[in-house]
Scaffold this motif. Sequence first.
Motif, PDB file in Angstrom:
ATOM      1  N   PRO A 167       0.800  -1.133  -0.213  1.00 32.10           N
ATOM      2  CA  PRO A 167       0.032   0.125  -0.075  1.00 32.10           C
ATOM      3  C   PRO A 167       0.897   1.213  -0.172  1.00 32.10           C
ATOM      4  N   PHE A 168       2.476   0.960   0.315  1.00 30.69           N
ATOM      5  CA  PHE A 168       2.770   2.027   0.751  1.00 30.69           C
ATOM      6  C   PHE A 168       4.378   2.141   0.293  1.00 30.69           C
ATOM      7  N   GLU A 169       4.992   2.721  -1.045  1.00 31.78           N
ATOM      8  CA  GLU A 169       6.265   2.904  -0.706  1.00 31.78           C
ATOM      9  C   GLU A 169       6.873   4.080  -0.053  1.00 31.78           C
ATOM     10  N   VAL A 170       8.204   4.174   0.286  1.00 35.72           N
ATOM     11  CA  VAL A 170       8.643   4.721   1.481  1.00 35.72           C
ATOM     12  C   VAL A 170       9.759   5.458   0.929  1.00 35.72           C
ATOM     13  N   HIS A 171       9.997   7.278   0.716  1.00 38.38           N
ATOM     14  CA  HIS A 171      11.365   7.505   0.463  1.00 38.38           C
ATOM     15  C   HIS A 171      12.142   8.503   1.351  1.00 38.38           C
ATOM     16  N   CYS A 172      13.179   8.505   1.893  1.00 33.54           N
ATOM     17  CA  CYS A 172      13.737  10.111   2.547  1.00 33.54           C
ATOM     18  C   CYS A 172      14.002  10.405   1.487  1.00 33.54           C
ATOM     19  N   VAL A 173      13.881  11.983   1.448  1.00 31.54           N
ATOM     20  CA  VAL A 173      14.403  12.448   0.472  1.00 31.54           C
ATOM     21  C   VAL A 173      14.980  14.219   1.028  1.00 31.54           C
ATOM     22  N   ARG A 177      17.896  17.795   0.393  1.00 32.85           N
ATOM     23  CA  ARG A 177      17.806  18.965  -1.014  1.00 32.85           C
ATOM     24  C   ARG A 177      19.021  18.251  -1.856  1.00 32.85           C
ATOM     25  N   SER A 178      20.238  16.964  -1.409  1.00 34.58           N
ATOM     26  CA  SER A 178      21.006  16.199  -2.445  1.00 34.58           C
ATOM     27  C   SER A 178      21.082  15.565  -1.865  1.00 34.58           C
ATOM     28  N   ARG A 179      21.896  13.959  -1.718  1.00 36.45           N
ATOM     29  CA  ARG A 179      21.754  12.352  -1.525  1.00 36.45           C
ATOM     30  C   ARG A 179      22.984  12.110  -0.523  1.00 36.45           C
ATOM     31  N   GLU A 180      23.577  13.126  -0.250  1.00 42.42           N
ATOM     32  CA  GLU A 180      24.274  13.300   0.676  1.00 42.42           C
ATOM     33  C   GLU A 180      23.754  12.829   2.182  1.00 42.42           C
ATOM     34  N   PRO A 181      24.907  12.604   2.914  1.00 39.93           N
ATOM     35  CA  PRO A 181      23.880  12.398   4.242  1.00 39.93           C
ATOM     36  C   PRO A 181      23.470  13.302   5.098  1.00 39.93           C
ATOM     37  N   VAL A 182      22.585  13.089   6.186  1.00 33.86           N
ATOM     38  CA  VAL A 182      22.193  14.244   7.088  1.00 33.86           C
ATOM     39  C   VAL A 182      22.034  13.864   8.161  1.00 33.86           C
ATOM     40  N   ARG A 183      22.759  14.796   9.199  1.00 29.02           N
ATOM     41  CA  ARG A 183      22.889  14.877  10.399  1.00 29.02           C
ATOM     42  C   ARG A 183      21.562  14.655  11.098  1.00 29.02           C
ATOM     43  N   MET A 184      21.596  14.107  11.674  1.00 23.93           N
ATOM     44  CA  MET A 184      19.664  14.553  12.751  1.00 23.93           C
ATOM     45  C   MET A 184      20.549  14.590  13.455  1.00 23.93           C
ATOM     46  N   ARG A 185      19.909  15.411  14.769  1.00 22.86           N
ATOM     47  CA  ARG A 185      19.809  16.529  15.822  1.00 22.86           C
ATOM     48  C   ARG A 185      20.837  15.991  17.133  1.00 22.86           C
ATOM     49  N   GLY A 205      22.831  13.622  15.901  1.00 15.23           N
ATOM     50  CA  GLY A 205      24.346  13.487  15.608  1.00 15.23           C
ATOM     51  C   GLY A 205      23.779  11.829  14.608  1.00 15.23           C
ATOM     52  N   LEU A 206      23.077  10.984  15.022  1.00 19.05           N
ATOM     53  CA  LEU A 206      22.993   9.951  14.185  1.00 19.05           C
ATOM     54  C   LEU A 206      22.385  10.458  12.344  1.00 19.05           C
ATOM     55  N   GLN A 207      23.307   9.424  11.812  1.00 14.99           N
ATOM     56  CA  GLN A 207      23.146  10.271  10.537  1.00 14.99           C
ATOM     57  C   GLN A 207      22.357   9.409   9.506  1.00 14.99           C
ATOM     58  N   VAL A 208      21.081   9.756   8.096  1.00 12.52           N
ATOM     59  CA  VAL A 208      20.752   8.911   7.461  1.00 12.52           C
ATOM     60  C   VAL A 208      20.688   9.777   5.792  1.00 12.52           C
ATOM     61  N   LEU A 209      21.009   8.483   5.221  1.00  7.24           N
ATOM     62  CA  LEU A 209      21.151   8.639   3.908  1.00  7.24           C
ATOM     63  C   LEU A 209      19.751   8.525   2.664  1.00  7.24           C
ATOM     64  N   PRO A 210      19.736   9.800   2.717  1.00  2.00           N
ATOM     65  CA  PRO A 210      18.525   9.778   1.957  1.00  2.00           C
ATOM     66  C   PRO A 210      18.556   9.285   0.614  1.00  2.00           C
ATOM     67  N   GLU A 211      17.113   8.337   0.169  1.00  2.00           N
ATOM     68  CA  GLU A 211      17.307   7.843  -1.358  1.00  2.00           C
ATOM     69  C   GLU A 211      16.925   8.476  -2.935  1.00  2.00           C
ATOM     70  N   ARG A 212      16.496   9.623  -2.375  1.00  2.00           N
ATOM     71  CA  ARG A 212      15.924  10.800  -3.515  1.00  2.00           C
ATOM     72  C   ARG A 212      16.506  12.059  -3.322  1.00  2.00           C
ATOM     73  N   SER A 213      17.203  12.710  -3.722  1.00  2.00           N
ATOM     74  CA  SER A 213      16.834  14.518  -3.842  1.00  2.00           C
ATOM     75  C   SER A 213      15.864  15.211  -4.266  1.00  2.00           C
ATOM     76  N   PHE A 214      15.360  16.165  -4.066  1.00  2.00           N
ATOM     77  CA  PHE A 214      14.561  17.145  -4.426  1.00  2.00           C
ATOM     78  C   PHE A 214      15.500  17.213  -6.343  1.00  2.00           C
ATOM     79  N   ASP A 215      16.350  17.356  -6.612  1.00  2.00           N
ATOM     80  CA  ASP A 215      15.629  17.075  -8.159  1.00  2.00           C
ATOM     81  C   ASP A 215      15.779  16.324  -9.432  1.00  2.00           C
ATOM     82  N   ASP A 216      14.944  14.525  -7.875  1.00  2.55           N
ATOM     83  CA  ASP A 216      15.374  13.134  -8.636  1.00  2.55           C
ATOM     84  C   ASP A 216      13.803  12.619  -7.687  1.00  2.55           C
ATOM     85  N   ALA A 217      13.198  13.111  -6.911  1.00  2.00           N
ATOM     86  CA  ALA A 217      12.628  12.901  -6.270  1.00  2.00           C
ATOM     87  C   ALA A 217      11.121  12.333  -7.327  1.00  2.00           C
TER      88      ALA A 217
END
Length: 203
Positions: A44-50, A52-60, A62-74
């Motif tokens: 029923p659902f397909e989930v993506h983290c999006v 600004r870029s596909r570079e790692p995002v640093r959470m509050r 310190g944990l990092q997440v690697l986005p699956e898509r960027s604004f340009d290819d969402a």
Amino acid sequence: MVGTLQVAILAFDEVEALDLAGPYEVFTTASRMHQRDAAGAPPPFEVHCVARSREPVRMRAGLQVLPERSFDDACAVDLLIVPGGVVDAAMACSATLDWIARTSREARITASVCTGAFLLAAGGVLPAGASVTTHWEDIDDLRSRFPALQVREGVRWVDQGRIVSSAGITAGIDMSLHLVARLAGEPLALRTARQMDFAWTRV
């Protein structure tokens, strides 16, 4: 519900980890439970983290997440989730606000968790008079910054149809389960909550 709904969860530096991971877990667990009952059926659902870029995002924290898509290819988005955290830099980023506004216009539902409501407001997603909520600690600030909004307190989430907002971290999980019920049926939402061993607050 027919087909698979595309869920995009915004990731940005200083995002609150559970604001992002809570909804992610709800929608991916819902798909897993659905497919367990209906082998071979589309999720029923397909989930993506999006982000600004596909570079790692640093959470509050310190944990990092690697986005699956960027604004340009969402891909096309049916459900947009905007989590909270420390949102000052995201609010000052025109690319982020533009993407939120553009994606929200095309999505069936846009939802915020906690201070994600500030990003919806700053991006022009919330019209004057819209009813919205956020974390209890940020209620007064949201009212001060965006006086045209009807900011509600003491509620877990506010469902305005196309726009849904939730209060703190676990309220984002409650809201996500509510959206599973709206989009894929209450039985699946209840099964998802049970699988997560989560006491779903439904009002």
